[in-house]
Design a protein around this motif. Structure first.
Motif, PDB file in Angstrom:
ATOM      1  N   PRO A   1       1.001  -1.566   0.216  1.00 14.49           N
ATOM      2  CA  PRO A   1       0.255   0.229   0.108  1.00 14.49           C
ATOM      3  C   PRO A   1       0.863   1.655  -0.554  1.00 14.49           C
ATOM      4  O   PRO A   1       0.399   1.977  -0.534  1.00 14.49           O
ATOM      5  CB  PRO A   1      -0.741   0.052   1.591  1.00 14.49           C
ATOM      6  CG  PRO A   1      -1.128  -1.142   1.739  1.00 14.49           C
ATOM      7  CD  PRO A   1       0.876  -1.891   1.506  1.00 14.49           C
ATOM      8  N   HIS A   2       1.790   1.214   0.727  1.00 16.81           N
ATOM      9  CA  HIS A   2       2.897   2.176   0.426  1.00 16.81           C
ATOM     10  C   HIS A   2       4.242   1.974   1.292  1.00 16.81           C
ATOM     11  O   HIS A   2       4.449   0.722   1.445  1.00 16.81           O
ATOM     12  CB  HIS A   2       2.427   3.269   1.235  1.00 16.81           C
ATOM     13  CG  HIS A   2       1.927   2.759   3.020  1.00 16.81           C
ATOM     14  ND1 HIS A   2       3.085   2.513   4.069  1.00 16.81           N
ATOM     15  CD2 HIS A   2       1.445   2.293   3.729  1.00 16.81           C
ATOM     16  CE1 HIS A   2       2.602   2.452   5.384  1.00 16.81           C
ATOM     17  NE2 HIS A   2       1.451   2.444   4.581  1.00 16.81           N
ATOM     18  N   PRO A   3       5.255   2.348   0.987  1.00 17.78           N
ATOM     19  CA  PRO A   3       6.903   1.368   0.718  1.00 17.78           C
ATOM     20  C   PRO A   3       7.157   1.109   1.928  1.00 17.78           C
ATOM     21  O   PRO A   3       7.960   0.755   2.452  1.00 17.78           O
ATOM     22  CB  PRO A   3       7.858   2.548   0.504  1.00 17.78           C
ATOM     23  CG  PRO A   3       6.697   3.998  -0.818  1.00 17.78           C
ATOM     24  CD  PRO A   3       5.446   3.169   0.122  1.00 17.78           C
ATOM     25  N   ALA A   4       6.873   2.268   3.316  1.00 15.24           N
ATOM     26  CA  ALA A   4       6.914   1.010   4.631  1.00 15.24           C
ATOM     27  C   ALA A   4       5.953   0.535   5.294  1.00 15.24           C
ATOM     28  O   ALA A   4       6.402  -0.470   6.204  1.00 15.24           O
ATOM     29  CB  ALA A   4       6.990   2.969   5.335  1.00 15.24           C
ATOM     30  N   TRP A   5       5.048  -0.296   5.050  1.00 10.62           N
ATOM     31  CA  TRP A   5       4.562  -1.236   4.919  1.00 10.62           C
ATOM     32  C   TRP A   5       4.873  -2.170   5.176  1.00 10.62           C
ATOM     33  O   TRP A   5       5.423  -2.527   4.778  1.00 10.62           O
ATOM     34  CB  TRP A   5       3.376  -1.330   4.037  1.00 10.62           C
ATOM     35  CG  TRP A   5       2.044  -2.047   4.123  1.00 10.62           C
ATOM     36  CD1 TRP A   5       0.733  -1.673   5.472  1.00 10.62           C
ATOM     37  CD2 TRP A   5       1.721  -3.291   3.989  1.00 10.62           C
ATOM     38  NE1 TRP A   5       0.087  -2.267   5.471  1.00 10.62           N
ATOM     39  CE2 TRP A   5       0.300  -3.920   4.687  1.00 10.62           C
ATOM     40  CE3 TRP A   5       2.170  -4.369   3.508  1.00 10.62           C
ATOM     41  CZ2 TRP A   5      -0.261  -4.861   4.926  1.00 10.62           C
ATOM     42  CZ3 TRP A   5       1.919  -5.673   3.965  1.00 10.62           C
ATOM     43  CH2 TRP A   5       0.591  -6.037   3.946  1.00 10.62           C
ATOM     44  N   SER A   6       4.269  -3.205   6.107  1.00 15.68           N
ATOM     45  CA  SER A   6       4.867  -4.120   6.954  1.00 15.68           C
ATOM     46  C   SER A   6       3.630  -5.224   6.835  1.00 15.68           C
ATOM     47  O   SER A   6       2.756  -4.524   8.372  1.00 15.68           O
ATOM     48  CB  SER A   6       5.736  -4.702   7.697  1.00 15.68           C
ATOM     49  OG  SER A   6       6.114  -4.998   8.311  1.00 15.68           O
ATOM     50  N   SER A   7       3.633  -6.452   6.821  1.00 17.10           N
ATOM     51  CA  SER A   7       2.036  -7.289   7.787  1.00 17.10           C
ATOM     52  C   SER A   7       2.768  -6.978   9.036  1.00 17.10           C
ATOM     53  O   SER A   7       1.516  -7.374  10.447  1.00 17.10           O
ATOM     54  CB  SER A   7       1.969  -8.527   6.950  1.00 17.10           C
ATOM     55  OG  SER A   7       3.059  -8.769   6.980  1.00 17.10           O
ATOM     56  N   ALA A   8       4.300  -7.143   9.438  1.00 17.21           N
ATOM     57  CA  ALA A   8       3.744  -7.317  10.989  1.00 17.21           C
ATOM     58  C   ALA A   8       3.750  -6.125  11.991  1.00 17.21           C
ATOM     59  O   ALA A   8       3.211  -6.414  12.919  1.00 17.21           O
ATOM     60  CB  ALA A   8       5.530  -7.574  11.101  1.00 17.21           C
ATOM     61  N   ASP A   9       3.027  -5.594  11.610  1.00 15.10           N
ATOM     62  CA  ASP A   9       2.495  -3.938  11.990  1.00 15.10           C
ATOM     63  C   ASP A   9       1.059  -4.185  11.751  1.00 15.10           C
ATOM     64  O   ASP A   9       0.763  -3.119  12.422  1.00 15.10           O
ATOM     65  CB  ASP A   9       2.949  -2.506  10.899  1.00 15.10           C
ATOM     66  CG  ASP A   9       4.539  -2.560  11.258  1.00 15.10           C
ATOM     67  OD1 ASP A   9       4.838  -2.987  12.463  1.00 15.10           O
ATOM     68  OD2 ASP A   9       5.218  -2.047  10.156  1.00 15.10           O
ATOM     69  N   TYR A  10       0.532  -5.436  11.078  1.00 15.06           N
ATOM     70  CA  TYR A  10      -1.246  -4.902  10.830  1.00 15.06           C
ATOM     71  C   TYR A  10      -1.798  -5.725  12.497  1.00 15.06           C
ATOM     72  O   TYR A  10      -1.495  -5.760  12.878  1.00 15.06           O
ATOM     73  CB  TYR A  10      -1.232  -6.447  10.385  1.00 15.06           C
ATOM     74  CG  TYR A  10      -3.054  -6.265   9.598  1.00 15.06           C
ATOM     75  CD1 TYR A  10      -3.442  -5.272   8.874  1.00 15.06           C
ATOM     76  CD2 TYR A  10      -3.740  -7.770  10.449  1.00 15.06           C
ATOM     77  CE1 TYR A  10      -5.201  -6.068   8.918  1.00 15.06           C
ATOM     78  CE2 TYR A  10      -5.264  -7.514  10.040  1.00 15.06           C
ATOM     79  CZ  TYR A  10      -5.796  -7.212   9.369  1.00 15.06           C
ATOM     80  OH  TYR A  10      -6.943  -7.103   8.962  1.00 15.06           O
ATOM     81  N   THR A  11      -2.509  -4.271  12.164  1.00  9.95           N
ATOM     82  CA  THR A  11      -3.478  -4.236  13.568  1.00  9.95           C
ATOM     83  C   THR A  11      -5.272  -4.094  13.349  1.00  9.95           C
ATOM     84  O   THR A  11      -5.247  -3.505  11.557  1.00  9.95           O
ATOM     85  CB  THR A  11      -2.937  -3.336  14.606  1.00  9.95           C
ATOM     86  OG1 THR A  11      -3.289  -1.853  14.275  1.00  9.95           O
ATOM     87  CG2 THR A  11      -2.092  -3.776  15.775  1.00  9.95           C
ATOM     88  N   ILE A  12      -5.830  -3.558  13.697  1.00  8.65           N
ATOM     89  CA  ILE A  12      -7.415  -3.944  13.467  1.00  8.65           C
ATOM     90  C   ILE A  12      -8.095  -2.721  14.886  1.00  8.65           C
ATOM     91  O   ILE A  12      -8.203  -3.115  16.189  1.00  8.65           O
ATOM     92  CB  ILE A  12      -8.616  -4.932  13.789  1.00  8.65           C
ATOM     93  CG1 ILE A  12      -7.931  -6.001  12.054  1.00  8.65           C
ATOM     94  CG2 ILE A  12      -9.832  -4.360  13.369  1.00  8.65           C
ATOM     95  CD1 ILE A  12      -8.885  -7.331  12.447  1.00  8.65           C
ATOM     96  N   LYS A  13      -8.630  -1.778  14.105  1.00  8.80           N
ATOM     97  CA  LYS A  13      -9.048  -0.807  15.563  1.00  8.80           C
ATOM     98  C   LYS A  13     -10.140  -0.860  15.862  1.00  8.80           C
ATOM     99  O   LYS A  13     -11.191  -1.360  15.065  1.00  8.80           O
ATOM    100  CB  LYS A  13      -9.404   0.806  14.449  1.00  8.80           C
ATOM    101  CG  LYS A  13      -7.894   1.597  14.297  1.00  8.80           C
ATOM    102  CD  LYS A  13      -7.659   2.648  13.353  1.00  8.80           C
ATOM    103  CE  LYS A  13      -6.473   3.465  13.412  1.00  8.80           C
ATOM    104  NZ  LYS A  13      -6.787   4.680  12.211  1.00  8.80           N
TER     105      LYS A  13
END
Length: 223
Positions: A103-115
């Motif tokens: 989605p953007h260069p700094a995106w990582s699945s390791a940071d995925y959260t659900i608000k």
């Protein structure tokens, strides 16, 4: 039907926009990898009710973006905080090939959260959602998850079935799945006068195919 094009196939869920004369309805909200609300074609001044069929990650990722949210009462406490043990968001963090395009260069699945996305309307078996010229009855369809619901327009024979039934791989081995409850749901679906079922995954199926899938599940799990 909308989908998130760059999410891995296993996590890509269908998002359904249903137009009504007085109110529109969005069924499920995908993974939330990118903002969903700007992609929804809404009419200024017309209410939009967003319904989550259950609390798993691929159906609630963008739910927090919307102002009027509904979902199953049985799972309602989880929407308050979106914990990993209910959404399974942790599974996506280490999923190989989580997305095919960042989605953007700094995106990582390791940071995925659900608000968190607290529900404004709690849905139970038999509740009715009025869109003006269309009416949907809430069906409790447990098995895939304890609170899974479907939305049935009996006039047109249209069922939005979430993950209870669809044309893809049915998942009944999650920690919150229950095969006995799933069998009861499948028995119910075989008797339902469905013309077309729009599921949480895969293409829509007609009523005859839906009943074939339900009967096959019963043969495999009740035999």
């Amino acid at each position: 039907m909308l989908t998130e094009p760059f999410v891995t196939d296993y996590c890509r869920a269908n998002i359904w926009l249903v137009g009504g004369s007085e109110c529109d309805m969005l069924v499920d909200t995908g993974m939330g990898i990118c903002a969903l609300a700007p992609e929804i074609d809404t009419t200024p001044g017309k209410p939009l009710l967003v319904v989550a069929t259950h609390v798993h990650l691929d159906h609630v990722g963008s739910l927090h973006e919307f102002a009027w949210r509904a979902g199953p009462r049985i799972e309602a406490p989880f929407f308050e905080t979106m914990p990993d043990e209910a959404t399974y968001a942790h599974m996506f963090r280490n999923f190989p090939g989580a997305v095919s395009q960042l989605p953007h260069p700094a995106w990582s699945s390791a940071d995925y959260t659900i608000k968190p996305a607290p529900l404004h309307r709690l849905l139970d078996e038999g509740d009715v959602i009025e869109l003006g010229d269309r009416t949907f009855t809430v069906l409790h369809l447990p098995g895939h998850s304890p609170g899974s619901i479907g939305l049935f327009d009996e006039r047109y024979g249209t069922l939005f079935s979430g993950d209870a039934i669809h044309g893809g791989l049915l998942v009944d081995d999650m920690p919150d799945s229950n095969r006995a409850a799933y069998c009861a749901t499948m028995r119910r679906l075989t008797a339902l006068p469905v013309r077309v079922a729009h599921g949480g995954h895969a293409d829509s199926i007609d009523g005859a195919r839906m009943r074939e899938i339900a009967e096959d599940y019963l043969r495999r799990n009740e035999g």
